[in-house]
Design a protein around this motif. Sequence first.
Motif, PDB file in Angstrom:
ATOM      1  N   PHE A 137      38.867  53.106  34.152  1.00 59.74           N
ATOM      2  CA  PHE A 137      37.869  54.114  34.503  1.00 59.74           C
ATOM      3  C   PHE A 137      37.348  53.940  35.925  1.00 59.74           C
ATOM      4  CE2 PHE A 137      33.399  55.648  34.261  1.00 59.74           C
ATOM      5  CZ  PHE A 137      33.647  56.971  33.937  1.00 59.74           C
ATOM      6  N   THR A 138      37.099  52.716  36.343  1.00 63.48           N
ATOM      7  CA  THR A 138      36.439  52.455  37.624  1.00 63.48           C
ATOM      8  C   THR A 138      37.392  52.136  38.760  1.00 63.48           C
ATOM      9  OG1 THR A 138      36.241  50.094  37.160  1.00 63.48           O
ATOM     10  CG2 THR A 138      34.443  51.511  36.410  1.00 63.48           C
ATOM     11  N   HIS A 139      38.585  51.633  38.442  1.00 64.89           N
ATOM     12  CA  HIS A 139      39.522  51.181  39.481  1.00 64.89           C
ATOM     13  C   HIS A 139      38.867  50.173  40.425  1.00 64.89           C
ATOM     14  CE1 HIS A 139      42.783  53.997  38.517  1.00 64.89           C
ATOM     15  NE2 HIS A 139      41.827  54.871  38.252  1.00 64.89           N
ATOM     16  N   GLY A 140      37.901  49.430  39.889  1.00 63.21           N
ATOM     17  CA  GLY A 140      37.265  48.391  40.692  1.00 63.21           C
ATOM     18  C   GLY A 140      36.199  48.875  41.650  1.00 63.21           C
ATOM     19  N   HIS A 141      35.724  50.123  41.508  1.00 61.18           N
ATOM     20  CA  HIS A 141      34.662  50.614  42.398  1.00 61.18           C
ATOM     21  C   HIS A 141      33.376  49.847  42.091  1.00 61.18           C
ATOM     22  CE1 HIS A 141      31.600  53.285  44.077  1.00 61.18           C
ATOM     23  NE2 HIS A 141      32.553  53.737  44.864  1.00 61.18           N
ATOM     24  N   PRO A 142      32.799  49.137  43.059  1.00 61.44           N
ATOM     25  CA  PRO A 142      31.654  48.268  42.782  1.00 61.44           C
ATOM     26  C   PRO A 142      30.453  48.982  42.167  1.00 61.44           C
ATOM     27  CG  PRO A 142      32.606  47.719  44.910  1.00 61.44           C
ATOM     28  CD  PRO A 142      33.276  48.975  44.451  1.00 61.44           C
ATOM     29  N   ILE A 164      30.659  38.933  43.091  1.00 56.25           N
ATOM     30  CA  ILE A 164      32.047  38.616  42.754  1.00 56.25           C
ATOM     31  C   ILE A 164      32.950  39.133  43.872  1.00 56.25           C
ATOM     32  CG2 ILE A 164      33.966  39.146  41.176  1.00 56.25           C
ATOM     33  CD1 ILE A 164      31.988  37.187  40.036  1.00 56.25           C
ATOM     34  N   GLY A 165      34.033  38.406  44.136  1.00 54.41           N
ATOM     35  CA  GLY A 165      35.053  38.899  45.047  1.00 54.41           C
ATOM     36  C   GLY A 165      34.706  38.693  46.507  1.00 54.41           C
ATOM     37  N   ARG A 166      35.375  39.490  47.358  1.00 53.85           N
ATOM     38  CA  ARG A 166      35.196  39.443  48.815  1.00 53.85           C
ATOM     39  C   ARG A 166      35.489  38.053  49.373  1.00 53.85           C
ATOM     40  NH1 ARG A 166      35.720  44.661  48.557  1.00 53.85           N
ATOM     41  NH2 ARG A 166      33.859  45.821  47.930  1.00 53.85           N
ATOM     42  N   ALA A 167      36.453  37.368  48.779  1.00 50.01           N
ATOM     43  CA  ALA A 167      36.752  35.998  49.213  1.00 50.01           C
ATOM     44  C   ALA A 167      37.183  35.953  50.668  1.00 50.01           C
ATOM     45  CB  ALA A 167      37.846  35.392  48.315  1.00 50.01           C
ATOM     46  N   ALA A 168      38.021  36.897  51.083  1.00 47.95           N
ATOM     47  CA  ALA A 168      38.502  36.892  52.466  1.00 47.95           C
ATOM     48  C   ALA A 168      37.363  37.150  53.437  1.00 47.95           C
ATOM     49  CB  ALA A 168      39.602  37.942  52.637  1.00 47.95           C
ATOM     50  N   GLU A 169      36.481  38.079  53.072  1.00 57.12           N
ATOM     51  CA  GLU A 169      35.357  38.412  53.960  1.00 57.12           C
ATOM     52  C   GLU A 169      34.374  37.244  54.060  1.00 57.12           C
ATOM     53  OE1 GLU A 169      36.459  40.287  51.512  1.00 57.12           O
ATOM     54  OE2 GLU A 169      37.185  42.134  52.447  1.00 57.12           O
ATOM     55  N   ILE A 176      30.590  50.954  48.213  1.00 60.54           N
ATOM     56  CA  ILE A 176      31.688  49.990  48.214  1.00 60.54           C
ATOM     57  C   ILE A 176      31.185  48.551  48.261  1.00 60.54           C
ATOM     58  CG2 ILE A 176      32.103  49.684  50.688  1.00 60.54           C
ATOM     59  CD1 ILE A 176      34.729  50.492  47.971  1.00 60.54           C
ATOM     60  N   GLY A 177      29.881  48.355  48.530  1.00 63.29           N
ATOM     61  CA  GLY A 177      29.311  47.011  48.463  1.00 63.29           C
ATOM     62  C   GLY A 177      28.968  46.370  49.787  1.00 63.29           C
ATOM     63  N   LYS A 178      28.730  47.172  50.813  1.00 63.71           N
ATOM     64  CA  LYS A 178      28.431  46.596  52.138  1.00 63.71           C
ATOM     65  C   LYS A 178      27.100  45.847  52.123  1.00 63.71           C
ATOM     66  CE  LYS A 178      28.705  50.627  54.108  1.00 63.71           C
ATOM     67  NZ  LYS A 178      29.136  51.440  52.940  1.00 63.71           N
ATOM     68  N   THR A 179      26.072  46.469  51.541  1.00 61.99           N
ATOM     69  CA  THR A 179      24.756  45.836  51.500  1.00 61.99           C
ATOM     70  C   THR A 179      24.793  44.568  50.653  1.00 61.99           C
ATOM     71  OG1 THR A 179      23.658  47.974  51.800  1.00 61.99           O
ATOM     72  CG2 THR A 179      22.344  46.188  50.884  1.00 61.99           C
ATOM     73  N   THR A 180      25.521  44.618  49.550  1.00 60.65           N
ATOM     74  CA  THR A 180      25.658  43.440  48.689  1.00 60.65           C
ATOM     75  C   THR A 180      26.340  42.302  49.443  1.00 60.65           C
ATOM     76  OG1 THR A 180      25.823  44.879  46.760  1.00 60.65           O
ATOM     77  CG2 THR A 180      26.561  42.615  46.490  1.00 60.65           C
ATOM     78  N   LEU A 181      27.351  42.636  50.236  1.00 61.15           N
ATOM     79  CA  LEU A 181      28.049  41.611  51.013  1.00 61.15           C
ATOM     80  C   LEU A 181      27.111  40.988  52.049  1.00 61.15           C
ATOM     81  CD1 LEU A 181      30.627  40.101  51.754  1.00 61.15           C
ATOM     82  CD2 LEU A 181      31.238  42.022  53.253  1.00 61.15           C
ATOM     83  N   LEU A 182      26.261  41.788  52.670  1.00 62.37           N
ATOM     84  CA  LEU A 182      25.302  41.229  53.636  1.00 62.37           C
ATOM     85  C   LEU A 182      24.362  40.239  52.962  1.00 62.37           C
ATOM     86  CD1 LEU A 182      24.092  43.936  56.181  1.00 62.37           C
ATOM     87  CD2 LEU A 182      25.903  42.249  56.373  1.00 62.37           C
ATOM     88  N   ALA A 183      23.925  40.576  51.748  1.00 59.45           N
ATOM     89  CA  ALA A 183      23.041  39.654  51.025  1.00 59.45           C
ATOM     90  C   ALA A 183      23.758  38.329  50.754  1.00 59.45           C
ATOM     91  CB  ALA A 183      22.581  40.295  49.721  1.00 59.45           C
ATOM     92  N   PRO A 206      37.474  46.379  57.132  1.00 64.34           N
ATOM     93  CA  PRO A 206      37.213  47.439  56.143  1.00 64.34           C
ATOM     94  C   PRO A 206      37.009  46.850  54.753  1.00 64.34           C
ATOM     95  CG  PRO A 206      39.562  47.302  56.586  1.00 64.34           C
ATOM     96  CD  PRO A 206      38.899  46.286  57.486  1.00 64.34           C
ATOM     97  N   LEU A 207      36.121  47.478  53.960  1.00 61.09           N
ATOM     98  CA  LEU A 207      35.917  47.062  52.573  1.00 61.09           C
ATOM     99  C   LEU A 207      36.612  48.053  51.642  1.00 61.09           C
ATOM    100  CD1 LEU A 207      32.249  45.812  52.093  1.00 61.09           C
ATOM    101  CD2 LEU A 207      34.327  44.509  52.544  1.00 61.09           C
ATOM    102  N   HIS A 208      37.223  47.515  50.585  1.00 61.72           N
ATOM    103  CA  HIS A 208      37.911  48.337  49.593  1.00 61.72           C
ATOM    104  C   HIS A 208      37.371  47.998  48.210  1.00 61.72           C
ATOM    105  CE1 HIS A 208      40.678  49.474  52.782  1.00 61.72           C
ATOM    106  NE2 HIS A 208      40.904  48.188  53.038  1.00 61.72           N
TER     107      HIS A 208
END
Length: 696
Positions: free
Chosen positions: A197-202, A18-23, A49-56, A168-170
């Motif tokens: 609780f999470t503030h969107g932390h992946p 989910i997300g990372r549309a701009a990336e 923050i989801g770097k590995t997930t984004l690579l996949a 940068p990933l947020h």
Amino acid sequence: MPSRLRDRLNSARHQHFIGRAAEIALFAQALAATKLPFSVLYIYGPGGIGKTTLLAEYAHVAEQMGITAWSIDGYRFEATPDAFLTTLRSAMGIDPASEPTETLAENPSRQVLLIDTLDRLAPIEHWLRDVFLPQLTEQVLVVLTSRHPPNVTWRSDPGWQQLMRSVPLHNLSSDEATTYLTQRNIPIEDHPAILRFTHGHPLALSLIAGLYEQQPGYHFAVDSSHDIVTSLIERFQQQVAGPTYRAALEVCALARVTTESLLAEILALPDAHDLFLWLCELSFMQRSPDGLFPHDTAREALIADLRWRNRQWYAELRQRACDHYVKLIHRKQDTEQQLALRNLIYLHRNHPVIQPFFDWQANGQLLADSLHPDDLEPLCSMVIRHEGLPSGQLARYWLIRQPEQVVVFRDAQGTPVGFVILLALEHVSAEDLATDPAIASAYTFLHRQTGQRAGERATYFRFWMAADSYQAVSSIQSFIFVTMIHHSFIPGLAYTFYACADPEFWRPIFDYAKLHHLPELAFQTGDRTFGVYGHDWRTMPPFRWLELLGRHELATTPKLIRSPTLTSTEGLSREEFSEAVQHALRNYTRPDVLHSSRLLNSRIVTDLTENDAGDGARITALRKALKQAVEQLRESPRDHKLYRAVYHTYFQPAATQEHAAELLAVPLSSYRRHLKAGVARIIEICWHSEIDGKLT
């Protein structure tokens, strides 16, 4: 052909992405362009923050566009060019003798190379940037991920400024996080609490979703008194199959890396194999060549939760880990001993004083090596660049004068990236003292004020630095500090001196570590002024020093430890020590007189007391040390007659020497001879304890 499990895994991961549309758009647009707008896409952000997930997902996007993508992970191999190329060959499925860059060049179509966890490849990052990447064709897009933004070398190079894009990933936005929770079938009524609780932390979102899958009917409820991730891990721990599994998680969070043998010893288990395999299967666990470790977010959450929930158990686990590493330090040598020491120091990482001064994410691929003949010019140039020509000339002098006392830190290519000179003050000559005023001042201080005794050693860390960052906090600086601490365990070390270009910057951690500021030893070289710290290992030996740091770290409310400026320490010569022992024996039964004993600050006393012990406790420790020494005479058949003479003179004294001789049934002359020999033997025993830290 039936689909492979890998394909099903990738499909499931894509469905949950989910997300990372701009990336994703940036990546897809670059691949679709006639000419790549950049050759390197550098993705960075904190752990979880989801770097590995984004690579996949990048790999999936490339596949959908009919573009081949190769993926490798820096955690899976050693940080050397050969290991990198071998891993890449395996990923590409090419012959071991083939050159990957040539194979990539043979394909005129667009290709993607995904390199995860650049942090682990720090020793070869310059090779990747300056050697490997320039060999690729303009049709290859390389994606790198790291916890840190590109360093100054990337950013200052005009070429890479044009050919690299950093992103940068947020955390996920509220809408993206809501979409993710909906996709994972989380009840909509629970969404608001989870988002707060999470503030969107992946990673937090993923772990919470896992709880719902593991517990049918589960409903999330936040405890406002806990930090987000701490509460998350606390909830996760409730799913652990028993206290042993929870304890295994806590050990893994506490230790720098966890191995099966470490787990078995700390938890007192005959076999920890199944437990270790269970840890390996947890989603937030990662692997390194040294062992298993949790994701940073999970690690800190587990530790924070344990310290809040059961501080006594936290202290117990930590002490067991300390004992394990201390035993290794005793048994091992060189590299293994230094690794055990590094793991021991890591246990102190949470103290607010230590935390800012160590780079715990250091790659570990640095090599500590001896000085080579061709190192002279690079090391001198390093000093000149950071300290000026006069310092460079002095560094050259000492590199030539005491080459065996130099430790050079090398990257995977063998290039010096830092060094430290451990000058042996017991070997300096009159010429050395005349050449370097800093050493002359320390030598005078040592001999006139602290008294270096025969057989003792003293070390001056005269030059220490990293090639790029000098004496600033860095992985190399951290390695240097571990080397300094490791050096303190050498036999007979009496004193160490530490020269600092910015003494005030290091004051908090040096004060915490009981390294005393010595303002009278400050010196100037060229237009640079240096401060000096020191430590007397006779009054606080290494293992007792580590124990003291452990007590600081376990303090309920950690405080900044501020030690007084030191101008002199108590270091008695052999003759002065002998006189002090005789004085203490004569006044063994008179604590009021022992109050003035020069032995109260000696090692034989400080080894038996707390660091902040008052005179009363020190006097008791002095009496105990003397009693232990005389008991050694009692246990030796050869010395038993000496024991009786000493015992009836000082410990249970007779009214007169004549009466003592009568009690012993020996002539007065024999009694006096035995007494003299007994006192000499006690002095010898105590002196060995003072020098070596143990009674012999």
